[in-house]
Design a protein around this motif. Structure first.
Motif, PDB file in Angstrom:
ATOM      1  N   SER A 267       0.828  -1.209   0.000  1.00  0.00           N
ATOM      2  CA  SER A 267       0.000   0.000   0.000  1.00  0.00           C
ATOM      3  C   SER A 267       0.860   1.256   0.000  1.00  0.00           C
ATOM      4  O   SER A 267       0.535   2.239  -0.682  1.00  0.00           O
ATOM      5  N   LEU A 268       1.954   1.240   0.754  1.00  0.00           N
ATOM      6  CA  LEU A 268       2.859   2.385   0.755  1.00  0.00           C
ATOM      7  C   LEU A 268       3.460   2.594  -0.634  1.00  0.00           C
ATOM      8  O   LEU A 268       3.550   3.731  -1.118  1.00  0.00           O
ATOM      9  N   GLY A 269       3.852   1.504  -1.286  1.00  0.00           N
ATOM     10  CA  GLY A 269       4.387   1.627  -2.640  1.00  0.00           C
ATOM     11  C   GLY A 269       3.382   2.219  -3.595  1.00  0.00           C
ATOM     12  O   GLY A 269       3.713   3.103  -4.400  1.00  0.00           O
ATOM     13  N   GLY A 270       2.135   1.759  -3.513  1.00  0.00           N
ATOM     14  CA  GLY A 270       1.097   2.318  -4.380  1.00  0.00           C
ATOM     15  C   GLY A 270       0.834   3.786  -4.109  1.00  0.00           C
ATOM     16  O   GLY A 270       0.628   4.572  -5.038  1.00  0.00           O
ATOM     17  N   ALA A 271       0.845   4.165  -2.818  1.00  0.00           N
ATOM     18  CA  ALA A 271       0.616   5.572  -2.473  1.00  0.00           C
ATOM     19  C   ALA A 271       1.735   6.465  -3.009  1.00  0.00           C
ATOM     20  O   ALA A 271       1.484   7.561  -3.527  1.00  0.00           O
ATOM     21  N   LEU A 272       2.977   5.987  -2.902  1.00  0.00           N
ATOM     22  CA  LEU A 272       4.099   6.776  -3.419  1.00  0.00           C
ATOM     23  C   LEU A 272       4.065   6.875  -4.941  1.00  0.00           C
ATOM     24  O   LEU A 272       4.343   7.933  -5.519  1.00  0.00           O
ATOM     25  N   LEU A 273       3.695   5.793  -5.609  1.00  0.00           N
ATOM     26  CA  LEU A 273       3.604   5.816  -7.069  1.00  0.00           C
ATOM     27  C   LEU A 273       2.455   6.705  -7.524  1.00  0.00           C
ATOM     28  O   LEU A 273       2.542   7.360  -8.565  1.00  0.00           O
ATOM     29  N   ALA A 274       1.369   6.726  -6.749  1.00  0.00           N
ATOM     30  CA  ALA A 274       0.234   7.575  -7.100  1.00  0.00           C
ATOM     31  C   ALA A 274       0.578   9.061  -6.991  1.00  0.00           C
ATOM     32  O   ALA A 274      -0.073   9.898  -7.619  1.00  0.00           O
ATOM     33  N   ARG A 275       1.604   9.374  -6.212  1.00  0.00           N
ATOM     34  CA  ARG A 275       2.056  10.767  -6.092  1.00  0.00           C
ATOM     35  C   ARG A 275       3.128  11.108  -7.122  1.00  0.00           C
ATOM     36  O   ARG A 275       3.960  11.982  -6.912  1.00  0.00           O
ATOM     37  N   ARG A 276       3.085  10.382  -8.230  1.00  0.00           N
ATOM     38  CA  ARG A 276       3.971  10.640  -9.375  1.00  0.00           C
ATOM     39  C   ARG A 276       5.419  10.281  -9.100  1.00  0.00           C
ATOM     40  O   ARG A 276       6.314  10.771  -9.800  1.00  0.00           O
ATOM     41  N   ARG A 277       5.667   9.442  -8.103  1.00  0.00           N
ATOM     42  CA  ARG A 277       7.028   8.958  -7.908  1.00  0.00           C
ATOM     43  C   ARG A 277       7.368   7.997  -9.038  1.00  0.00           C
ATOM     44  O   ARG A 277       6.592   7.116  -9.380  1.00  0.00           O
ATOM     45  N   GLN A 278       8.541   8.141  -9.606  1.00  0.00           N
ATOM     46  CA  GLN A 278       8.970   7.263 -10.684  1.00  0.00           C
ATOM     47  C   GLN A 278       9.379   5.897 -10.117  1.00  0.00           C
ATOM     48  O   GLN A 278      10.005   5.822  -9.056  1.00  0.00           O
ATOM     49  N   PRO A 279       9.034   4.799 -10.812  1.00  0.00           N
ATOM     50  CA  PRO A 279       9.313   3.466 -10.262  1.00  0.00           C
ATOM     51  C   PRO A 279      10.793   3.186 -10.014  1.00  0.00           C
ATOM     52  O   PRO A 279      11.139   2.597  -8.989  1.00  0.00           O
ATOM     53  N   LEU A 280      11.662   3.592 -10.932  1.00  0.00           N
ATOM     54  CA  LEU A 280      13.075   3.228 -10.791  1.00  0.00           C
ATOM     55  C   LEU A 280      13.732   3.844  -9.555  1.00  0.00           C
ATOM     56  O   LEU A 280      14.379   3.125  -8.777  1.00  0.00           O
ATOM     57  N   PRO A 281      13.607   5.156  -9.319  1.00  0.00           N
ATOM     58  CA  PRO A 281      14.193   5.704  -8.084  1.00  0.00           C
ATOM     59  C   PRO A 281      13.574   5.108  -6.820  1.00  0.00           C
ATOM     60  O   PRO A 281      14.292   4.854  -5.832  1.00  0.00           O
ATOM     61  N   LEU A 282      12.254   4.898  -6.847  1.00  0.00           N
ATOM     62  CA  LEU A 282      11.600   4.311  -5.682  1.00  0.00           C
ATOM     63  C   LEU A 282      12.090   2.885  -5.450  1.00  0.00           C
ATOM     64  O   LEU A 282      12.335   2.471  -4.306  1.00  0.00           O
ATOM     65  N   LEU A 283      12.249   2.128  -6.535  1.00  0.00           N
ATOM     66  CA  LEU A 283      12.715   0.749  -6.422  1.00  0.00           C
ATOM     67  C   LEU A 283      14.144   0.699  -5.880  1.00  0.00           C
ATOM     68  O   LEU A 283      14.482  -0.183  -5.078  1.00  0.00           O
ATOM     69  N   LYS A 284      14.978   1.643  -6.295  1.00  0.00           N
ATOM     70  CA  LYS A 284      16.346   1.683  -5.792  1.00  0.00           C
ATOM     71  C   LYS A 284      16.369   1.880  -4.278  1.00  0.00           C
ATOM     72  O   LYS A 284      17.085   1.173  -3.552  1.00  0.00           O
ATOM     73  N   SER A 285      15.571   2.828  -3.791  1.00  0.00           N
ATOM     74  CA  SER A 285      15.506   3.064  -2.342  1.00  0.00           C
ATOM     75  C   SER A 285      14.955   1.846  -1.609  1.00  0.00           C
ATOM     76  O   SER A 285      15.465   1.451  -0.548  1.00  0.00           O
ATOM     77  N   ALA A 286      13.893   1.225  -2.179  1.00  0.00           N
ATOM     78  CA  ALA A 286      13.279   0.066  -1.532  1.00  0.00           C
ATOM     79  C   ALA A 286      14.261  -1.100  -1.449  1.00  0.00           C
ATOM     80  O   ALA A 286      14.331  -1.797  -0.431  1.00  0.00           O
ATOM     81  N   THR A 336       7.781  -5.507  -4.266  1.00  0.00           N
ATOM     82  CA  THR A 336       6.946  -6.236  -5.224  1.00  0.00           C
ATOM     83  C   THR A 336       6.020  -5.306  -5.985  1.00  0.00           C
ATOM     84  O   THR A 336       5.907  -5.388  -7.221  1.00  0.00           O
ATOM     85  N   THR A 337       5.328  -4.406  -5.283  1.00  0.00           N
ATOM     86  CA  THR A 337       4.404  -3.490  -5.953  1.00  0.00           C
ATOM     87  C   THR A 337       5.142  -2.603  -6.950  1.00  0.00           C
ATOM     88  O   THR A 337       4.680  -2.394  -8.081  1.00  0.00           O
ATOM     89  N   THR A 338       6.293  -2.088  -6.557  1.00  0.00           N
ATOM     90  CA  THR A 338       7.061  -1.219  -7.455  1.00  0.00           C
ATOM     91  C   THR A 338       7.572  -2.001  -8.662  1.00  0.00           C
ATOM     92  O   THR A 338       7.556  -1.496  -9.791  1.00  0.00           O
ATOM     93  N   THR A 339       7.994  -3.237  -8.438  1.00  0.00           N
ATOM     94  CA  THR A 339       8.489  -4.057  -9.549  1.00  0.00           C
ATOM     95  C   THR A 339       7.372  -4.391 -10.526  1.00  0.00           C
ATOM     96  O   THR A 339       7.573  -4.343 -11.750  1.00  0.00           O
ATOM     97  N   PHE A 340       6.185  -4.720 -10.030  1.00  0.00           N
ATOM     98  CA  PHE A 340       5.078  -5.039 -10.930  1.00  0.00           C
ATOM     99  C   PHE A 340       4.643  -3.809 -11.729  1.00  0.00           C
ATOM    100  O   PHE A 340       4.207  -3.929 -12.872  1.00  0.00           O
ATOM    101  N   THR A 341       4.747  -2.642 -11.139  1.00  0.00           N
ATOM    102  CA  THR A 341       4.468  -1.417 -11.887  1.00  0.00           C
ATOM    103  C   THR A 341       5.480  -1.245 -13.008  1.00  0.00           C
ATOM    104  O   THR A 341       5.129  -0.878 -14.140  1.00  0.00           O
ATOM    105  N   LEU A 342       6.742  -1.527 -12.717  1.00  0.00           N
ATOM    106  CA  LEU A 342       7.791  -1.437 -13.729  1.00  0.00           C
ATOM    107  C   LEU A 342       7.563  -2.466 -14.838  1.00  0.00           C
ATOM    108  O   LEU A 342       7.754  -2.172 -16.027  1.00  0.00           O
TER     109      LEU A 342
END
Length: 413
Positions: A267-286, A336-342
């Motif tokens: 859910s946190l991943g989805g919320a961050l992606l919904a705020r226009r966070r790009q998947p690659l930078p978010l995935l790197k941090s995760a 997982t959520t960020t990777t599936f978005t990618l």
């Protein structure tokens, strides 16, 4: 957006039921009826249809509408559950799973795998680029909820629910979901692309899929990004059991607690992606946070493997072990959520809508293959190398995806 996400949530929830049934409920029922642990473990081979989704993905992609495929596959799941209601898993003391029940469970997985492909078709065509984050959050969270309901949820009612009543309840759930799928307004309005005039042969189709920008990098990533995490999540709970934590307490922490943390991470991943966070930078941090969490869990493991270590109640080591278990599931859900978005973003780069779902099925199959491979080998590695060296290897495997991420193509940025 809500009109799209609500039917997707319902479909992903019922899609998670077979997994929870076979990973949480069925092993307990089989063991209670006297089957050996080896026989119970061999039941995992019944997941085989999931590894061959790509064989029928082009058919689902090019023939009929996603709504029709979803309705038919969901109704088929209900039919198989109805048949399972009349076939008990094993008589008391029987040494193996009956052939009829095994065959029906293979058909259950086959129908679920077809449903999965059709749902990929639907999600890829239905969701806009800005909706991928919330859409994939719904996918991961609803699927996990379905797995929990069919595993731990139904397990709580097993003393009062007989085998026939249990599967009749599941059959009714699937048939209701099939009916709702057929009448859902968001699915009725989905356009069906025209079929290709010259269907591609399998070899040419594979070449076309691999030629999609970013595919080769994504294939390498999804095959490896879960190796270390899957190894630790398979072994660490068993090592805690060996160290004295009771099975009921471990079930509470590794079942309800871990899944709740995993859903929170998703859910946190989805919320961050919904705020226009790009998947690659978010995935790197995760991935970096996950690596740190796994390092802490490995340190706990080293303490557990030392002489005199104890997991007695109220000890710091016990709290650290259980906390690390939940933390890894939380970070795993975020990854997982960020990777599936990618993955879905990569699939949407395919040249036609007819290839997009097949492309996504390819990536999803390879992602599953990587997890099953390590989940199968983790025990053998621990027995042959010892827990310390084994977890050190898992730590190195978890660092590799972070380095691989630095090679990501600009098309996925």
């Amino acid at each position: 957006m809500r009109g799209k996400l609500l039917p997707l949530a319902g479909l992903y929830l019922v899609q998670g039921l077979p997994y929870g049934l076979q990973s949480g409920l069925l092993p307990v029922l089989l063991r209670a009826r006297g089957l050996s642990l080896t026989r119970v473990g061999l039941a995992k081979a019944l997941y085989a249809p999931w590894l061959f989704k790509l064989a029928w993905a082009p058919l689902v992609d090019t023939r009929g509408s996603p709504r029709a495929w979803l309705t038919l596959s969901t109704a088929a799941l209900g039919l198989v559950c109805g048949l399972l209601a009349s076939h008990p898993p094993a008589a008391a003391g029987q040494a193996a799973l009956p052939v009829t029940v095994a065959g029906l469970l293979v058909l259950l997985n086959l129908a679920a795998a077809v449903q999965d492909v059709a749902l990929d078709v639907l999600a890829v065509r239905l969701l806009e680029p800005a909706e991928l984050g919330p859409g994939n959050t719904v996918q991961v969270v609803a699927y996990k909820l379905g797995a929990v309901l069919a595993g731990g949820g139904l397990l709580a009612f097993v003393p009062t629910l007989s085998w026939p009543l249990l599967f009749l309840l599941l059959a009714a759930t699937y048939w209701l979901a099939a009916a709702l799928t057929w009448v859902a307004p968001a699915l009725r309005q989905l356009p069906t692309p025209l079929p290709l005039e010259h269907p591609r042969h399998t070899l040419h189709l594979a070449q076309d899929l691999l030629a999609v920008p970013g595919t080769l990098w994504t294939v390498g990533f999804v095959l490896t990004y879960k190796l270390g995490e899957q190894g630790t999540s398979s072994l660490f709970p068993l090592l805690l059991l060996d160290c004295g934590i009771s099975a009921p307490e471990l079930g509470l922490w590794n079942g309800v607690g871990a899944v709740a943390c995993s859903i929170a991470g998703s859910s946190l991943g989805g919320a961050l992606l919904a705020r226009r966070r790009q998947p690659l930078p978010l995935l790197k941090s995760a991935l970096q946070f996950r690596l740190g969490g796994l390092a802490c869990q490995t340190a706990v493991l080293f303490h557990l493997d030392s002489p005199g270590a104890t997991l007695a109640p109220s000890t710091v080591l016990r709290g650290a072990a259980l906390l690390s278990l939940c933390l890894q599931h939380f970070l795993g859900g975020l990854v997982t959520t960020t990777t599936f978005t990618l993955m879905m973003r990569c699939s949407q780069l395919a040249p036609s809508a007819l290839q997009q779902a097949t492309h996504h099925s390819l990536l999803a199959t390879l992602e599953l293959l990587g997890k099953l491979l390590m989940g199968t080998l983790a025990g053998a590695l621990a027995d042959s190398l010892g827990p310390r060296l084994c977890f050190s290897i898992f730590l190195a495997l978890s660092a590799a995806p972070t380095l691989h991420l630095g090679l990501a193509p600009n098309t996925l940025a």
